[in-house]
Write a protein that holds these residues in place. Structure first.
Motif, PDB file in Angstrom:
ATOM      1  N   GLU A 346      34.126 -52.386 -34.769  1.00  0.00           N
ATOM      2  CA  GLU A 346      33.390 -51.958 -35.347  1.00  0.00           C
ATOM      3  C   GLU A 346      32.434 -52.640 -35.815  1.00  0.00           C
ATOM      4  O   GLU A 346      32.972 -54.331 -36.219  1.00  0.00           O
ATOM      5  CB  GLU A 346      34.006 -51.791 -36.595  1.00  0.00           C
ATOM      6  CG  GLU A 346      35.543 -49.742 -35.989  1.00  0.00           C
ATOM      7  CD  GLU A 346      34.798 -48.676 -35.484  1.00  0.00           C
ATOM      8  OE1 GLU A 346      33.802 -48.736 -36.265  1.00  0.00           O
ATOM      9  OE2 GLU A 346      35.341 -48.061 -34.745  1.00  0.00           O
ATOM     10  N   LEU A 349      29.481 -54.155 -41.355  1.00  0.00           N
ATOM     11  CA  LEU A 349      28.812 -53.344 -42.978  1.00  0.00           C
ATOM     12  C   LEU A 349      27.928 -54.227 -43.765  1.00  0.00           C
ATOM     13  O   LEU A 349      29.113 -55.188 -44.079  1.00  0.00           O
ATOM     14  CB  LEU A 349      29.116 -52.809 -42.992  1.00  0.00           C
ATOM     15  CG  LEU A 349      29.746 -50.801 -42.047  1.00  0.00           C
ATOM     16  CD1 LEU A 349      30.536 -49.971 -42.523  1.00  0.00           C
ATOM     17  CD2 LEU A 349      28.487 -50.618 -41.074  1.00  0.00           C
ATOM     18  N   ARG A 352      29.469 -54.452 -47.621  1.00  0.00           N
ATOM     19  CA  ARG A 352      31.272 -53.882 -47.673  1.00  0.00           C
ATOM     20  C   ARG A 352      31.868 -55.293 -47.422  1.00  0.00           C
ATOM     21  O   ARG A 352      31.643 -56.805 -47.716  1.00  0.00           O
ATOM     22  CB  ARG A 352      31.666 -53.321 -46.159  1.00  0.00           C
ATOM     23  CG  ARG A 352      33.160 -53.061 -46.439  1.00  0.00           C
ATOM     24  CD  ARG A 352      33.649 -52.578 -44.648  1.00  0.00           C
ATOM     25  NE  ARG A 352      33.600 -50.988 -45.090  1.00  0.00           N
ATOM     26  CZ  ARG A 352      33.848 -50.197 -44.445  1.00  0.00           C
ATOM     27  NH1 ARG A 352      34.284 -50.478 -42.828  1.00  0.00           N
ATOM     28  NH2 ARG A 352      33.559 -48.962 -44.526  1.00  0.00           N
ATOM     29  N   THR A 513      22.405 -45.271 -41.931  1.00  0.00           N
ATOM     30  CA  THR A 513      23.441 -46.066 -40.730  1.00  0.00           C
ATOM     31  C   THR A 513      24.208 -46.248 -41.726  1.00  0.00           C
ATOM     32  O   THR A 513      24.641 -46.643 -43.328  1.00  0.00           O
ATOM     33  CB  THR A 513      22.805 -46.914 -40.256  1.00  0.00           C
ATOM     34  OG1 THR A 513      22.675 -48.274 -41.226  1.00  0.00           O
ATOM     35  CG2 THR A 513      21.135 -46.464 -38.995  1.00  0.00           C
ATOM     36  N   ASP A 514      26.018 -46.882 -41.177  1.00  0.00           N
ATOM     37  CA  ASP A 514      26.525 -46.484 -41.778  1.00  0.00           C
ATOM     38  C   ASP A 514      26.397 -48.228 -43.002  1.00  0.00           C
ATOM     39  O   ASP A 514      26.838 -48.153 -43.745  1.00  0.00           O
ATOM     40  CB  ASP A 514      28.436 -47.283 -41.010  1.00  0.00           C
ATOM     41  CG  ASP A 514      28.462 -46.324 -40.175  1.00  0.00           C
ATOM     42  OD1 ASP A 514      28.473 -45.214 -40.180  1.00  0.00           O
ATOM     43  OD2 ASP A 514      29.470 -46.953 -39.600  1.00  0.00           O
ATOM     44  N   ARG A 517      24.391 -47.246 -45.733  1.00  0.00           N
ATOM     45  CA  ARG A 517      25.587 -46.086 -46.564  1.00  0.00           C
ATOM     46  C   ARG A 517      26.063 -47.330 -47.183  1.00  0.00           C
ATOM     47  O   ARG A 517      26.380 -47.024 -48.550  1.00  0.00           O
ATOM     48  CB  ARG A 517      26.155 -45.611 -45.770  1.00  0.00           C
ATOM     49  CG  ARG A 517      25.788 -44.093 -45.680  1.00  0.00           C
ATOM     50  CD  ARG A 517      26.395 -43.199 -44.707  1.00  0.00           C
ATOM     51  NE  ARG A 517      25.878 -42.514 -43.468  1.00  0.00           N
ATOM     52  CZ  ARG A 517      25.885 -41.082 -44.065  1.00  0.00           C
ATOM     53  NH1 ARG A 517      26.073 -40.907 -45.685  1.00  0.00           N
ATOM     54  NH2 ARG A 517      25.117 -39.732 -43.783  1.00  0.00           N
ATOM     55  N   VAL A 518      26.121 -48.465 -46.552  1.00  0.00           N
ATOM     56  CA  VAL A 518      27.337 -49.529 -47.634  1.00  0.00           C
ATOM     57  C   VAL A 518      26.181 -50.592 -48.631  1.00  0.00           C
ATOM     58  O   VAL A 518      26.549 -50.082 -49.434  1.00  0.00           O
ATOM     59  CB  VAL A 518      28.185 -50.279 -47.043  1.00  0.00           C
ATOM     60  CG1 VAL A 518      28.731 -51.681 -47.328  1.00  0.00           C
ATOM     61  CG2 VAL A 518      28.841 -49.450 -45.698  1.00  0.00           C
ATOM     62  N   PHE A 546      32.545 -43.927 -47.380  1.00  0.00           N
ATOM     63  CA  PHE A 546      33.584 -44.947 -46.855  1.00  0.00           C
ATOM     64  C   PHE A 546      34.591 -45.489 -48.027  1.00  0.00           C
ATOM     65  O   PHE A 546      34.629 -45.816 -48.814  1.00  0.00           O
ATOM     66  CB  PHE A 546      33.417 -46.112 -46.606  1.00  0.00           C
ATOM     67  CG  PHE A 546      32.580 -46.571 -45.311  1.00  0.00           C
ATOM     68  CD1 PHE A 546      33.004 -45.096 -44.564  1.00  0.00           C
ATOM     69  CD2 PHE A 546      31.373 -46.782 -45.129  1.00  0.00           C
ATOM     70  CE1 PHE A 546      31.768 -44.987 -42.246  1.00  0.00           C
ATOM     71  CE2 PHE A 546      30.455 -46.122 -44.132  1.00  0.00           C
ATOM     72  CZ  PHE A 546      30.923 -45.136 -43.285  1.00  0.00           C
ATOM     73  N   ASN A 593      23.108 -39.351 -38.135  1.00  0.00           N
ATOM     74  CA  ASN A 593      23.754 -39.909 -38.541  1.00  0.00           C
ATOM     75  C   ASN A 593      24.721 -39.068 -40.071  1.00  0.00           C
ATOM     76  O   ASN A 593      24.438 -39.478 -41.511  1.00  0.00           O
ATOM     77  CB  ASN A 593      23.647 -41.558 -39.434  1.00  0.00           C
ATOM     78  CG  ASN A 593      23.459 -42.476 -37.931  1.00  0.00           C
ATOM     79  OD1 ASN A 593      24.020 -42.887 -37.719  1.00  0.00           O
ATOM     80  ND2 ASN A 593      22.418 -43.053 -38.641  1.00  0.00           N
ATOM     81  N   THR A 595      27.408 -37.283 -42.418  1.00  0.00           N
ATOM     82  CA  THR A 595      28.717 -37.107 -42.772  1.00  0.00           C
ATOM     83  C   THR A 595      29.424 -35.788 -42.675  1.00  0.00           C
ATOM     84  O   THR A 595      28.854 -34.214 -43.039  1.00  0.00           O
ATOM     85  CB  THR A 595      28.800 -37.660 -43.875  1.00  0.00           C
ATOM     86  OG1 THR A 595      28.576 -38.989 -44.797  1.00  0.00           O
ATOM     87  CG2 THR A 595      30.607 -37.918 -44.553  1.00  0.00           C
ATOM     88  N   SER A 599      28.897 -38.507 -38.560  1.00  0.00           N
ATOM     89  CA  SER A 599      29.112 -39.779 -39.451  1.00  0.00           C
ATOM     90  C   SER A 599      29.922 -39.551 -40.255  1.00  0.00           C
ATOM     91  O   SER A 599      30.717 -37.923 -40.391  1.00  0.00           O
ATOM     92  CB  SER A 599      27.799 -39.717 -39.793  1.00  0.00           C
ATOM     93  OG  SER A 599      29.140 -41.826 -40.607  1.00  0.00           O
ATOM     94  N   TYR A 601      34.341 -39.033 -42.885  1.00  0.00           N
ATOM     95  CA  TYR A 601      33.444 -39.011 -44.888  1.00  0.00           C
ATOM     96  C   TYR A 601      35.433 -39.282 -44.655  1.00  0.00           C
ATOM     97  O   TYR A 601      36.465 -38.987 -43.971  1.00  0.00           O
ATOM     98  CB  TYR A 601      33.465 -37.887 -45.092  1.00  0.00           C
ATOM     99  CG  TYR A 601      33.884 -37.791 -46.377  1.00  0.00           C
ATOM    100  CD1 TYR A 601      33.430 -38.578 -46.853  1.00  0.00           C
ATOM    101  CD2 TYR A 601      35.130 -37.305 -47.155  1.00  0.00           C
ATOM    102  CE1 TYR A 601      33.416 -38.664 -48.558  1.00  0.00           C
ATOM    103  CE2 TYR A 601      35.875 -36.734 -47.699  1.00  0.00           C
ATOM    104  CZ  TYR A 601      34.939 -37.487 -48.737  1.00  0.00           C
ATOM    105  OH  TYR A 601      34.363 -37.870 -50.331  1.00  0.00           O
TER     106      TYR A 601
END
Length: 635
Positions: A346, A349, A352, A513-514, A517-518, A546, A593, A595, A599, A601
């Motif tokens: 992965e 991020l 994170r 994007t992930d 979002r973070v 997340f 992307n 959710t 993407s 959840y």
């Protein structure tokens, strides 16, 4: 008087053998290069030629060689190292295989590292403790992409002794011109990455040419054999011993009230009873009283030894602290620029929180968007928003507390770290501290006379963050708006942070994007914390898909102030509402992307409040949440 028994002779011989080897220096080295350059065969030959194979092992090896069908050779030396069944079937090395052997002059631990690019993380693991790297090149192919990649990584990880083993010379008729051409090509590349010196040796791992003994097949080569070079290369093993004393505390040894010692492996320098030391980060100073080992007290201990140190005074010292030379202690900081080698499937991020482990220290760490990513093939620094598997980049690292460190180029032990995913407990990255950010030492918290408790008291309420999470269309904003309206009627001081509204201002630069979002949730969490400092009841309506980021926000708040409200609905129900038409766009490929569609959840596992919109209306849910909040204030 009893007769001297054969067993006694055996034990005496064993003790003499161990004593003999105990005095020898130890060289840790790795072999690396491209696929099928002959790394495993080379190591097998090293073990064979140094007489490290027992008779029963040799018999089994000969049988295995016949079974797998070697090409006209009695022994396939690679089978000594390629222990995994998958490796034998594919003919490649996947894992890092460690082997020990010794000669009359030195002990060795060799790591056979993978050649495939997809296993670069394994190569990093092997190189992190190596003193020397043997870079293999197939004489038929010359310098390849993986040759450059592994050379760059070895140099990056602090390996300063490089051997260029130009292998399979038998397949090019032991041609000196081939050897010279590859050596010059590698020298041109090596100078670009800062490798100023290396030893080029022409070898044949299969036939043993220039491995343990010189060969007439290459009489034109006048340098040492590979084993001769490994036995005599100056490893600078005393570099750590010459530096200032460093003992990362691994364990506080307190078997009784009369003894309190601090156990660990000395990372650098030397120490003697009576030496002045400083406990870092506390800064307390004292002197060393004793150096305790299983075999008795020592008058001196040096880098690499595991000891227990007792101090002359009772000082606060625990696991994670560093006992250091009083006049030359290491630094402490909580923000760094670091080189990151990403090792997880992965992607990284930014924003994170990961667990950072540096020696015996742990901290919660957050990575910022990389400053750049390094293309190890061209050495170009390219822009990157994240790091994928095996990528190498430079990024800023922010910790939740100061740690004791030294730059990696000065100390592997206090400069190298790993990052661990909080959810899976898997190691996701290896890192090397380049330097502390100046603002880490210059930025301090300012004392304020008006406290958060006083602000809350003026508002006659208890601060809280009601964090509404759920799929798009679940009803988060609707319920949060109703809750705020009801609280306002009760003269409560509130503020609602809505996902769409925040993206029009504070987070207008972020996408979906992930990684974005973070960062979106990290920023909102920091704002929500500031608002609770002001004494407000904060309501947030964000998908916040997340768990790791929701947990990060919870950790930002005072205990009990974060209230996770899961507004739960099925994907089908949320898609049926689709008030904004977002699901239709996502299904049509016009919105990436999204959710629930492309993407993920991650639903809360144990929310503080759960709202099932299939069985409860928005009005009833809002009324229940307000009632729960009031009961909480009265408790």
């Amino acid at each position: 008087m009893t007769a001297y028994q054969p067993d006694d002779l055996i034990r005496t011989d064993i003790r003499a053998y161990l004593a003999q080897h105990e005095q020898k220096s130890l060289l840790r080295f790795i072999t690396c290069g491209s696929v099928d350059d002959g790394k495993s065969t080379l190591i097998g030959r090293l073990l064979y030629d140094s007489k490290q194979i027992f008779e029963d092992q040799l018999t089994a090896l000969e049988a295995d060689s016949k079974r797998v069908g070697t090409q006209g050779q009695a022994i396939d030396f690679a089978l000594l190292v390629d222990g995994l069944a998958a490796e034998r079937e594919q003919g490649i090395t996947i894992d890092v295989a460690y082997r020990f052997f010794a000669t009359e002059k030195r002990k060795f631990i060799v790591a056979d590292t993978p050649g495939h690019e997809q296993y670069t993380r394994n190569m990093v693991t092997g190189a992190s403790t190596a003193d020397l790297a043997v870079i293999l090149v197939d004489a038929r192919k010359g310098v390849l992409t993986q040759t450059r990649r592994h050379s760059f990584l070895a140099h990056l990880l602090g390996v300063r002794n490089i051997v260029l083993a130009i292998n399979k010379m038998d397949l090019v008729h032991y041609d000196r011109a081939v050897f010279d051409r590859i050596r010059l090509a590698y020298r041109a590349f090596a100078s670009e990455i800062g490798v100023t010196d290396f030893k080029a040796i022409p070898v044949s791992g299969l036939n043993g040419d220039n491995i343990a003994a010189p060969t007439q097949n290459m009489a034109w080569y006048e340098g040492p054999t590979l084993i001769e070079h490994l036995e005599t290369v100056p490893v600078d093993a005393d570099r750590e011993a010459r530096g200032p004393f460093r003992l990362p505390v691994q364990w506080v040894n307190r078997p009784n009230l009369d003894f309190r010692g601090f156990a660990g492996t000395i990372a650098a320098g030397a120490v003697r009873p009576g030496d002045a030391v400083r406990i870092v980060p506390s800064g307390r100073t004292t002197t060393v009283d004793r150096i305790v080992t299983f075999d008795g007290d020592l008058n001196e201990a040096r880098a690499g030894q595991s000891v227990t140190v007792t101090l002359a005074e009772e000082v606060d010292c625990s696991r994670g602290d560093v006992i250091a030379a009083a006049g030359d202690p290491p630094e402490t900081a909580d923000q760094f620029e670091a080189t990151i080698v990403w090792m997880a499937d992965e992607p990284m991020l930014p924003g994170r929180a990961y667990v950072l482990q540096l020696g015996t220290q742990t901290a919660s760490a957050t990575l910022r968007t990389p400053k750049y990513q390094v293309n190890v093939n061209t050495l170009e620094q390219t822009a990157a928003r994240t790091l994928e598997l095996n990528a190498i980049g430079v990024a800023t690292l922010a910790l939740d507390r100061p740690i004791v460190f030294e730059p990696y180029e000065k100390s592997r032990e206090l400069g190298g770290f790993i990052l661990i995913d909080k959810g899976t407990n898997a190691t996701v990255a290896a890192g090397m501290i380049r330097f502390a950010l100046r603002r880490a030492a210059n930025v301090h918290r300012q004392h304020l006379d008006v406290t958060r408790e006083r602000r809350a008291g003026l508002k006659n309420q208890r601060p809280a963050v009601l964090w509404f999470t759920g799929l798009s269309g679940a009803g988060k904003s609707t319920i949060a708006n109703l809750v705020e309206t009801k609280l306002a009627r009760m003269n409560r001081h509130t503020f609602l942070l809505d996902g769409d509204n925040v993206r029009h201002g504070l987070n207008r630069d972020l996408g979906f994007t992930d990684a974005d979002r973070v960062e979106n949730i990290r920023r909102v969490g920091e704002v929500a914390r500031l608002m609770t400092d002001a004494g407000l009841i904060v309501l947030t309506a964000f998908i916040s898909p997340f768990r790791a980021e929701r947990d990060l926000v919870r950790q930002l708040m005072a205990p009990g102030e974060f209230v996770e409200v899961h507004v739960d609905t099925t994907l089908a129900a949320a898609e049926a509402r689709d008030v904004k038409g977002l699901y239709a766009k996502a299904r049509g490929g016009q919105l990436a992307n999204f959710t629930g569609i492309d993407s993920p959840y991650e639903a809360p596992e144990a929310p503080d409040l759960h709202v099932d919109t299939a069985t409860e209306s928005a009005e009833d849910a809002a009324e229940r949440i307000v009632r729960w909040l009031l009961e909480r204030e009265e408790a």
